[in-house]
Design an enzyme around this catalytic site. Structure first.
Site, PDB file in Angstrom:
ATOM      1  N   PHE A 115      40.407  33.033  13.300  1.00  0.00           N
ATOM      2  CA  PHE A 115      39.861  34.013  12.371  1.00  0.00           C
ATOM      3  C   PHE A 115      40.645  33.963  11.069  1.00  0.00           C
ATOM      4  CE2 PHE A 115      36.797  37.499  12.459  1.00  0.00           C
ATOM      5  CZ  PHE A 115      36.034  37.156  13.565  1.00  0.00           C
ATOM      6  N   GLN A 242      37.108  46.653   1.228  1.00  0.00           N
ATOM      7  CA  GLN A 242      36.909  45.235   1.538  1.00  0.00           C
ATOM      8  C   GLN A 242      35.447  44.799   1.495  1.00  0.00           C
ATOM      9  OE1 GLN A 242      37.492  43.544   5.796  1.00  0.00           O
ATOM     10  NE2 GLN A 242      39.113  42.607   4.597  1.00  0.00           N
ATOM     11  N   HIS A 244      33.189  41.787   2.800  1.00  0.00           N
ATOM     12  CA  HIS A 244      33.186  40.654   3.721  1.00  0.00           C
ATOM     13  C   HIS A 244      32.413  39.526   3.046  1.00  0.00           C
ATOM     14  CE1 HIS A 244      32.448  38.177   7.211  1.00  0.00           C
ATOM     15  NE2 HIS A 244      33.181  38.966   7.972  1.00  0.00           N
ATOM     16  N   LEU A 254      25.850  41.692   8.655  1.00  0.00           N
ATOM     17  CA  LEU A 254      27.020  40.827   8.765  1.00  0.00           C
ATOM     18  C   LEU A 254      26.769  39.537   9.536  1.00  0.00           C
ATOM     19  CD1 LEU A 254      30.051  41.093   7.934  1.00  0.00           C
ATOM     20  CD2 LEU A 254      30.473  41.412  10.362  1.00  0.00           C
ATOM     21  N   GLU A 257      32.875  36.447  10.724  1.00  0.00           N
ATOM     22  CA  GLU A 257      33.794  35.367  10.428  1.00  0.00           C
ATOM     23  C   GLU A 257      33.898  34.397  11.607  1.00  0.00           C
ATOM     24  OE1 GLU A 257      36.960  37.283   8.064  1.00  0.00           O
ATOM     25  OE2 GLU A 257      38.262  36.032   9.298  1.00  0.00           O
ATOM     26  N   ARG A 288      39.624  37.593   3.680  1.00  0.00           N
ATOM     27  CA  ARG A 288      38.314  37.966   3.133  1.00  0.00           C
ATOM     28  C   ARG A 288      38.309  38.233   1.632  1.00  0.00           C
ATOM     29  NH1 ARG A 288      36.716  41.794   8.258  1.00  0.00           N
ATOM     30  NH2 ARG A 288      36.293  40.001   9.599  1.00  0.00           N
ATOM     31  N   HIS A 357      32.185  46.191   3.413  1.00  0.00           N
ATOM     32  CA  HIS A 357      32.397  46.076   4.849  1.00  0.00           C
ATOM     33  C   HIS A 357      33.397  47.055   5.449  1.00  0.00           C
ATOM     34  CE1 HIS A 357      32.448  44.083   8.688  1.00  0.00           C
ATOM     35  NE2 HIS A 357      33.738  43.800   8.611  1.00  0.00           N
ATOM     36  N   ARG A 399      42.354  43.988   4.890  1.00  0.00           N
ATOM     37  CA  ARG A 399      42.461  43.867   6.347  1.00  0.00           C
ATOM     38  C   ARG A 399      42.103  42.457   6.804  1.00  0.00           C
ATOM     39  NH1 ARG A 399      38.814  44.076  10.744  1.00  0.00           N
ATOM     40  NH2 ARG A 399      37.043  44.744   9.481  1.00  0.00           N
TER      41      ARG A 399
HETATM   42  C1  LIG Z   1      28.935  44.754  11.390  1.00  0.00           C
HETATM   43  C2  LIG Z   1      30.398  44.937  11.631  1.00  0.00           C
HETATM   44  C3  LIG Z   1      31.112  44.015  12.363  1.00  0.00           C
HETATM   45  C4  LIG Z   1      32.471  44.187  12.585  1.00  0.00           C
HETATM   46  N1  LIG Z   1      33.149  43.257  13.331  1.00  0.00           N
HETATM   47  C5  LIG Z   1      34.456  43.463  13.598  1.00  0.00           C
HETATM   48  C6  LIG Z   1      35.174  42.561  14.437  1.00  0.00           C
HETATM   49  O1  LIG Z   1      34.640  41.594  14.960  1.00  0.00           O
HETATM   50  N2  LIG Z   1      36.479  42.815  14.670  1.00  0.00           N
HETATM   51  C7  LIG Z   1      37.130  43.878  14.121  1.00  0.00           C
HETATM   52  O2  LIG Z   1      38.315  44.058  14.364  1.00  0.00           O
HETATM   53  N3  LIG Z   1      36.464  44.755  13.338  1.00  0.00           N
HETATM   54  C8  LIG Z   1      35.149  44.571  13.073  1.00  0.00           C
HETATM   55  N4  LIG Z   1      34.489  45.467  12.288  1.00  0.00           N
HETATM   56  C9  LIG Z   1      35.177  46.694  11.871  1.00  0.00           C
HETATM   57  C10 LIG Z   1      35.257  47.653  13.050  1.00  0.00           C
HETATM   58  O3  LIG Z   1      34.157  47.467  13.894  1.00  0.00           O
HETATM   59  C11 LIG Z   1      35.282  49.104  12.596  1.00  0.00           C
HETATM   60  O4  LIG Z   1      36.240  49.286  11.594  1.00  0.00           O
HETATM   61  C12 LIG Z   1      35.645  50.011  13.773  1.00  0.00           C
HETATM   62  O5  LIG Z   1      34.808  49.738  14.865  1.00  0.00           O
HETATM   63  C13 LIG Z   1      35.568  51.466  13.391  1.00  0.00           C
HETATM   64  O6  LIG Z   1      35.730  52.248  14.546  1.00  0.00           O
HETATM   65  P1  LIG Z   1      35.918  53.811  14.459  1.00  0.00           P
HETATM   66  O7  LIG Z   1      36.072  54.293  15.865  1.00  0.00           O
HETATM   67  O8  LIG Z   1      36.941  54.147  13.491  1.00  0.00           O
HETATM   68  O9  LIG Z   1      34.540  54.359  13.843  1.00  0.00           O
HETATM   69  P2  LIG Z   1      32.981  54.100  14.185  1.00  0.00           P
HETATM   70  O10 LIG Z   1      32.775  53.161  15.312  1.00  0.00           O
HETATM   71  O11 LIG Z   1      32.343  53.776  12.884  1.00  0.00           O
HETATM   72  O12 LIG Z   1      32.507  55.511  14.651  1.00  0.00           O
HETATM   73  C14 LIG Z   1      32.431  56.631  13.798  1.00  0.00           C
HETATM   74  C15 LIG Z   1      31.975  57.820  14.590  1.00  0.00           C
HETATM   75  O13 LIG Z   1      32.059  58.983  13.796  1.00  0.00           O
HETATM   76  C16 LIG Z   1      30.896  59.752  13.964  1.00  0.00           C
HETATM   77  N5  LIG Z   1      30.698  60.572  12.760  1.00  0.00           N
HETATM   78  C17 LIG Z   1      30.864  60.217  11.464  1.00  0.00           C
HETATM   79  N6  LIG Z   1      30.568  61.247  10.657  1.00  0.00           N
HETATM   80  C18 LIG Z   1      30.211  62.284  11.459  1.00  0.00           C
HETATM   81  C19 LIG Z   1      29.773  63.608  11.228  1.00  0.00           C
HETATM   82  N7  LIG Z   1      29.631  64.103   9.997  1.00  0.00           N
HETATM   83  N8  LIG Z   1      29.476  64.385  12.293  1.00  0.00           N
HETATM   84  C20 LIG Z   1      29.601  63.902  13.551  1.00  0.00           C
HETATM   85  N9  LIG Z   1      29.997  62.646  13.840  1.00  0.00           N
HETATM   86  C21 LIG Z   1      30.296  61.843  12.797  1.00  0.00           C
HETATM   87  C22 LIG Z   1      29.798  58.733  14.194  1.00  0.00           C
HETATM   88  O14 LIG Z   1      28.698  59.302  14.838  1.00  0.00           O
HETATM   89  C23 LIG Z   1      30.525  57.723  15.080  1.00  0.00           C
HETATM   90  O15 LIG Z   1      30.477  58.132  16.418  1.00  0.00           O
HETATM   91  C24 LIG Z   1      33.135  45.312  12.051  1.00  0.00           C
HETATM   92  C25 LIG Z   1      32.420  46.240  11.324  1.00  0.00           C
HETATM   93  C26 LIG Z   1      31.080  46.051  11.084  1.00  0.00           C
HETATM   94  C27 LIG Z   1      30.358  47.067  10.238  1.00  0.00           C
END
Ligand SMILES: Cc1cc2nc3c(=O)[nH]c(=O)nc-3n(C[C@H](O)[C@H](O)[C@H](O)COP(=O)(O)OP(=O)(O)OC[C@H]3O[C@@H](n4cnc5c(N)ncnc54)[C@H](O)[C@@H]3O)c2cc1C
Length: 586
Positions: A115, A242, A244, A254, A257, A288, A357, A399
């Site tokens: 990666f 960031q 991507h 997306l 990578e 990135r 991203h 990141r």
């Molecule tokens: C398409 C994509 C691919 C990715 N691939 C990778 C990868 O391969 N490897 C890697 O390390 N990272 C990757 N990332 C980044 C990584 O997935 C995210 O940064 C990470 O999963 C975020 O997790 P989180 O638990 O912080 O939030 P999230 O999984 O975004 O969850 C946020 C939560 O907050 C809740 N929420 C938000 N606002 C409110 C509100 N007002 N009221 C109630 N609930 C709310 C939502 O409902 C959700 O449940 C990727 C990101 C994307 C977008």
């Protein structure tokens, strides 16, 4: 309606669920999410989660920490980075034991792929020798986040976590320096619910939706960060956003990578593999920020490929990988190319462009996820944040891929543990007055205000202008214009008519609240970018193209309460342990 819990976690992505799993039996725990838990954005993560397991070749947590510090352009806090990288192998084994189905090597070990920005010295005895890409990302085909989220959700169900799905957080209750709970709207009925808690964790994810082309789900509007900002608390390093390099052209969906990790190559209109020029050693596997800038530079130099709508793209060539690798290792993302762009990745290149991203900035916390009250280290009692909405800061200015899925499980768990410790002595503290009154008034006002503005129109303008003026390349003129535009959008916001007046799934109302949050997030990103007169990581100022460590190796803290309606900015030093800043070459 009033609910009482020991702990309430907002967000059912990887960070929120990993924290919930850690709350010991005997304490009541609720998780609130605006979408069904397994629809959280974590479920879309594709490429992998990294750890120096050394399953396929020699590696060490120190290599990983070095890469993360360098990738962060020396803005990451090294104490937190060391914790994360050292804990990574344990976190992966733990996920496996929880039931996460990783892809395997022939010997049955957890498989790892390359990666961007993850390297090891060519000569293991000489840490200063040339650094080449290393296989450090553990994966489940290109559905890593999906299986991680399902696994964590099952473990929460096993632990009797209480879920409130499709509940929308509208207000955070902090009184006398203590977080006492929050208010959420049941989206199905518009009923207002007060959650009274001893501890609250925000795990509300990122805010890519402030940009027009983004890989982020529609829910990524930054509600949690905006509420913290609106509560008079600071946000950290918001200018570091960031892009991507490889989103599907015009859509932003997306293409992980992992595609380049498996050998994919970026090519310009002359079919040249141009990354050789920008990063001679690691080429397409540069971090990135660099690859995104290289793509835009190629397009600006007239070497982009002209699309049917007059915009330009770059090609991602996977044709040489062969059908077997494509079908087995990156089936999902190549499927997206077929479905959404009608291209066959085994035979033709995939048109791509950079896509908004990941938020490096967010709610400042210490490495135990306690939310910081100020830039001196004071914390808010009973308030925690983890995951993409938080800024620990392990990602600094940029990141590395696969470090976020790691961040959410490592700091989600640490947060859960810290909350459990806090609950041993914490007491439920009464509210000073009924906090739901303010929410009711806010919603009534929103529903009754009238004017000729529409939420969707302002949102679209905001997103397009953030793309054009506060995106990959930035300068004083554009950022100043963007600042004025945001102020105008805030004015226009008061003339929005929420057309749907009903109480059943009133998405018009929810999107209007989200827009207010997005405007605050955009303000904090743009003001931070205007203020930081250097280039570092994802923040590239064309008018200040150099990194200036003397002056700017420090975190930005931004508050909403400056004079004349402007935000206020102050700083916090970067924590350095063992890695000295050096020029960032790959
Ligand atoms: C398409 C994509 C691919 C990715 N691939 C990778 C990868 O391969 N490897 C890697 O390390 N990272 C990757 N990332 C980044 C990584 O997935 C995210 O940064 C990470 O999963 C975020 O997790 P989180 O638990 O912080 O939030 P999230 O999984 O975004 O969850 C946020 C939560 O907050 C809740 N929420 C938000 N606002 C409110 C509100 N007002 N009221 C109630 N609930 C709310 C939502 O409902 C959700 O449940 C990727 C990101 C994307 C977008």
């Amino acid at each position: 309606m009033i609910h009482k819990f020991d702990v309430v976690i907002v967000g059912a992505g990887g960070a929120g669920l990993r924290a919930a799993v850690e709350i010991p039996k005997g304490y009541s725990c609720a998780v609130i999410s605006k979408v069904f838990p397994t629809r959280s954005h974590t479920g879309t993560a594709q490429g992998g989660v990294c750890a120096a397991l050394s399953n396929e070749e020699d590696d060490s947590w120190l290599n990983h920490a070095f890469d993360t510090v360098k990738g962060s352009d020396y803005l990451g806090d090294q104490d937190a980075i060391e914790i994360m990288c050292q804990d990574a192998p344990r976190a992966i084994i733990e996920l496996e034991h929880m039931g996460m189905p990783f892809s395997r090597t022939k010997e049955g070990k957890i498989a790892q792929r390359k990666f961007g920005g993850h390297t090891k010295p060519e000569d293991p005895n000489d840490p200063n020798s040339r650094r080449l890409p290393v296989q450090r990302a553990c994966y489940s085909a290109d559905r890593t986040g999906h299986v991680m989220l399902q696994t964590l959700y099952e473990n929460c169900i096993k632990n009797n976590v209480n879920f409130f799905s499709e509940y929308y957080l509208t207000d955070l209750i902090i009184e006398d320096g203590t977080c006492k709970g929050l208010i959420a709207l049941d989206m199905a009925t518009s009923e207002i619910h007060t959650f009274h808690a001893k501890a609250v964790m925000f795990a509300t994810g990122g805010y890519g939706r402030v940009y027009r082309i983004t890989s982020n789900a529609h829910v990524g509007t930054g509600d949690g960060c905006a509420l913290v900002y609106q509560a008079g608390l600071p946000l950290e390093d918001m200018e570091f956003y960031q892009f991507h390099p490889t989103g599907l052209w015009r859509l932003g969906i997306l293409v992980s990578e992992a595609a380049r990790g498996e050998g994919g190559i970026l090519r310009n209109s002359a079919n040249e593999p141009f990354m050789e020029v920008y990063a001679p050693t690691v080429k397409d596997l540069a971090p990135r920020d660099m690859v995104s800038r290289a793509i835009i530079s190629e397009i600006r130099a007239g070497r982009g490929i002209l699309g049917s709508d007059g915009t330009y793209y770059i090609n991602l060539d996977l044709t040489h990988l062969g059908k077997k690798v494509i079908d087995e290792k990156i089936p999902e993302i190549t499927g997206f190319a077929r479905t959404y762009l009608g291209v066959e990745p085994t035979k033709e290149s995939v048109p791509i462009q950079p896509t908004a991203h990941y938020a490096m900035g967010g709610i400042p916390t210490n490495y135990d996820t306690e939310v910081l009250y100020d830039n001196k280290g004071k914390t808010v009692t009973g308030f925690y944040a983890a995951g993409e909405c938080a800024c620990v800061s392990v990602h600094g200015g940029n990141r590395l891929g696969t470090n976020s899925l790691l961040d959410i499980v490592v700091f989600g768990r640490r947060g859960g543990k810290k909350i459990a410790e806090f609950l041993e002595t914490a007491k439920q503290i009464d509210f000073n007055s009924d906090p739901s009154e303010k929410t009711k008034e806010k919603l009534t006002n929103l529903l009754s205000q009238s004017g000729n503005e529409k939420t969707a129109v302002i949102r679209r303008e905001l997103q397009q202008n953030m793309m054009d003026k506060c995106g990959i390349f930035r300068n004083e003129t554009d950022l100043t214009e963007m600042k004025q535009l945001i102020m105008q959008y805030k004015e226009r916001y008061n003339n929005i008519t929420v057309q749907d007046k009903s109480s059943v799934f009133n998405t018009d109302l929810v999107e209007t609240i989200e827009l207010a949050n997005m405007l605050d997030i955009a303000e904090s990103i743009n003001d931070g970018a205007l203020n930081r007169k250097e280039s570092r990581g994802a923040h590239m100022r064309e008018d200040f193209p150099k990194r200036e460590d003397e002056k700017w190796m420090k975190h930005t803290f931004i508050w909403k309460d400056g004079s004349g309606g402007n935000p206020r900015i102050d700083y916090k030093p970067v924590i350095k342990t063992r890695f000295e800043p050096m020029e960032r070459k790959y």
